[in-house]
Design a protein around this motif. Structure first.
Motif, PDB file in Angstrom:
ATOM      1  N   ASP A   1      46.993  32.406  54.281  1.00 39.49           N
ATOM      2  CA  ASP A   1      45.916  31.422  54.361  1.00 39.49           C
ATOM      3  C   ASP A   1      44.574  32.122  54.203  1.00 39.49           C
ATOM      4  OD1 ASP A   1      47.136  28.822  54.896  1.00 39.49           O
ATOM      5  OD2 ASP A   1      47.837  29.726  56.763  1.00 39.49           O
ATOM      6  N   ALA A   2      43.683  31.467  53.521  1.00 40.91           N
ATOM      7  CA  ALA A   2      42.312  31.970  53.404  1.00 40.91           C
ATOM      8  C   ALA A   2      41.611  31.805  54.749  1.00 40.91           C
ATOM      9  CB  ALA A   2      41.555  31.192  52.337  1.00 40.91           C
TER      10      ALA A   2
ATOM     11  N   GLU B   1      35.911  33.922  53.464  1.00 36.00           N
ATOM     12  CA  GLU B   1      36.312  34.236  52.092  1.00 36.00           C
ATOM     13  C   GLU B   1      35.973  33.141  51.083  1.00 36.00           C
ATOM     14  OE1 GLU B   1      40.209  36.997  52.982  1.00 36.00           O
ATOM     15  OE2 GLU B   1      40.446  34.820  53.096  1.00 36.00           O
ATOM     16  N   ARG B   2      35.387  32.073  51.536  1.00 39.30           N
ATOM     17  CA  ARG B   2      35.180  30.923  50.640  1.00 39.30           C
ATOM     18  C   ARG B   2      34.319  31.263  49.417  1.00 39.30           C
ATOM     19  NH1 ARG B   2      35.760  25.222  53.517  1.00 39.30           N
ATOM     20  NH2 ARG B   2      37.372  25.784  55.001  1.00 39.30           N
TER      21      ARG B   2
ATOM     22  N   ILE C   1      36.433  33.245  47.035  1.00 40.11           N
ATOM     23  CA  ILE C   1      37.408  32.349  46.403  1.00 40.11           C
ATOM     24  C   ILE C   1      36.733  31.509  45.332  1.00 40.11           C
ATOM     25  CG2 ILE C   1      38.897  30.343  46.817  1.00 40.11           C
ATOM     26  CD1 ILE C   1      39.441  31.652  49.629  1.00 40.11           C
TER      27      ILE C   1
ATOM     28  N   ARG D   1      44.427  26.198  52.197  1.00 37.46           N
ATOM     29  CA  ARG D   1      43.853  26.975  51.088  1.00 37.46           C
ATOM     30  C   ARG D   1      44.589  28.305  51.134  1.00 37.46           C
ATOM     31  NH1 ARG D   1      39.251  25.782  52.127  1.00 37.46           N
ATOM     32  NH2 ARG D   1      38.716  24.379  50.456  1.00 37.46           N
TER      33      ARG D   1
ATOM     34  N   VAL E   1      45.876  31.932  49.536  1.00 33.18           N
ATOM     35  CA  VAL E   1      45.393  32.982  48.640  1.00 33.18           C
ATOM     36  C   VAL E   1      46.470  34.036  48.424  1.00 33.18           C
ATOM     37  CG1 VAL E   1      42.949  32.671  49.202  1.00 33.18           C
ATOM     38  CG2 VAL E   1      44.309  34.325  50.498  1.00 33.18           C
TER      39      VAL E   1
ATOM     40  N   GLU F   1      46.656  38.103  47.699  1.00 28.98           N
ATOM     41  CA  GLU F   1      45.851  39.306  47.846  1.00 28.98           C
ATOM     42  C   GLU F   1      46.624  40.496  47.291  1.00 28.98           C
ATOM     43  OE1 GLU F   1      43.138  40.499  51.511  1.00 28.98           O
ATOM     44  OE2 GLU F   1      45.259  40.858  51.917  1.00 28.98           O
TER      45      GLU F   1
ATOM     46  N   ILE G   1      41.352  39.408  46.747  1.00 25.51           N
ATOM     47  CA  ILE G   1      41.904  38.089  46.463  1.00 25.51           C
ATOM     48  C   ILE G   1      41.964  37.921  44.950  1.00 25.51           C
ATOM     49  CG2 ILE G   1      41.499  35.590  46.617  1.00 25.51           C
ATOM     50  CD1 ILE G   1      40.260  36.133  49.389  1.00 25.51           C
TER      51      ILE G   1
ATOM     52  N   THR H   1      44.605  31.808  44.110  1.00 24.85           N
ATOM     53  CA  THR H   1      44.483  30.792  45.150  1.00 24.85           C
ATOM     54  C   THR H   1      45.058  29.474  44.665  1.00 24.85           C
ATOM     55  OG1 THR H   1      42.942  29.719  46.698  1.00 24.85           O
ATOM     56  CG2 THR H   1      42.166  30.031  44.450  1.00 24.85           C
TER      57      THR H   1
ATOM     58  N   GLN I   1      45.112  25.195  46.327  1.00 23.30           N
ATOM     59  CA  GLN I   1      44.784  24.296  47.425  1.00 23.30           C
ATOM     60  C   GLN I   1      45.909  23.272  47.568  1.00 23.30           C
ATOM     61  OE1 GLN I   1      40.857  22.674  46.693  1.00 23.30           O
ATOM     62  NE2 GLN I   1      40.018  24.705  46.328  1.00 23.30           N
TER      63      GLN I   1
END
Length: 181
Positions: free
Chosen positions: A11-12, A16-17, A20, A59, A61, A63, A68, A71, A73
């Motif tokens: 999960d993000a 990190e938004r 992303i 959300r 991600v 890695e 990252i 991604t 959603q």
């Protein structure tokens, strides 16, 4: 023989938004030359804004080496995904699957979709949905390879563009029961 890179799916987190959002725009930049300038600018802005939205259920991600590189959603219905309850989708929907151009070809998109499918099953869902257009031919090929089938009743339009619905039936899905290369 070299070991394949280890990709971590998780999960993000809130911090990190921005990262992303930048990565998603980079991934979708390939469509800037296909779309009219105004359409691309609006699309780019909506992609960025989605990274800050509270509407996704998850959300997720990918890695790689602390960076990252992908991604997706996960939404719970057409109402939360598109603001369109009239579409009648009351099961999970994935949106804005994005993989950094530098990390393509490593199976990251598949890993992200598998994670979304597994989470959908954990929610008690029997299907996972998505929408895409012909402009995204590579993505369509991937979705079909992974077992998604056209779901014509969920087709919609965005201006003059047909946005095609796809559905993956989760019980017994090959995506979750065997390796797909």
């Amino acid at each position: 023989m070299e070991n394949p890179p280890i990709v971590h799916i998780r999960d993000a987190v809130e911090e990190e938004r921005e990262t992303i959002a930048d990565m998603m725009v980079e991934a979708y930049q390939q469509y800037a030359d296909v779309l009219p300038v105004e359409a691309w600018n609006a699309y780019r802005d909506s992609i960025r804004q989605s990274a800050f939205s509270s509407l996704p259920y998850a959300r997720i991600v990918a890695e790689l080496n602390g960076t990252i590189v992908g991604t997706v959603q996960l939404y719970l219905s057409s109402e939360t995904a598109y603001g369109k309850p009239e579409m009648g989708i009351h099961s999970p929907i994935i949106r804005l699957l994005a993989v950094s151009p530098a990390a393509r070809g490593l199976g990251i998109a598949k890993l992200l979709i598998q994670e979304a499918a597994q989470r959908s099953i954990e929610l008690g869902a029997t299907t996972l949905n998505l929408h895409t257009s012909d402009m995204m031919a590579d993505a369509v090929r991937l979705y079909e390879k992974l077992g998604f089938q056209r779901d014509y009743p969920t087709d919609t339009t965005n201006g003059l563009t047909l946005v095609k619905g796809y559905r993956l039936d989760l019980p017994g899905s090959a995506l979750l029961t065997r390796a797909i290369s």
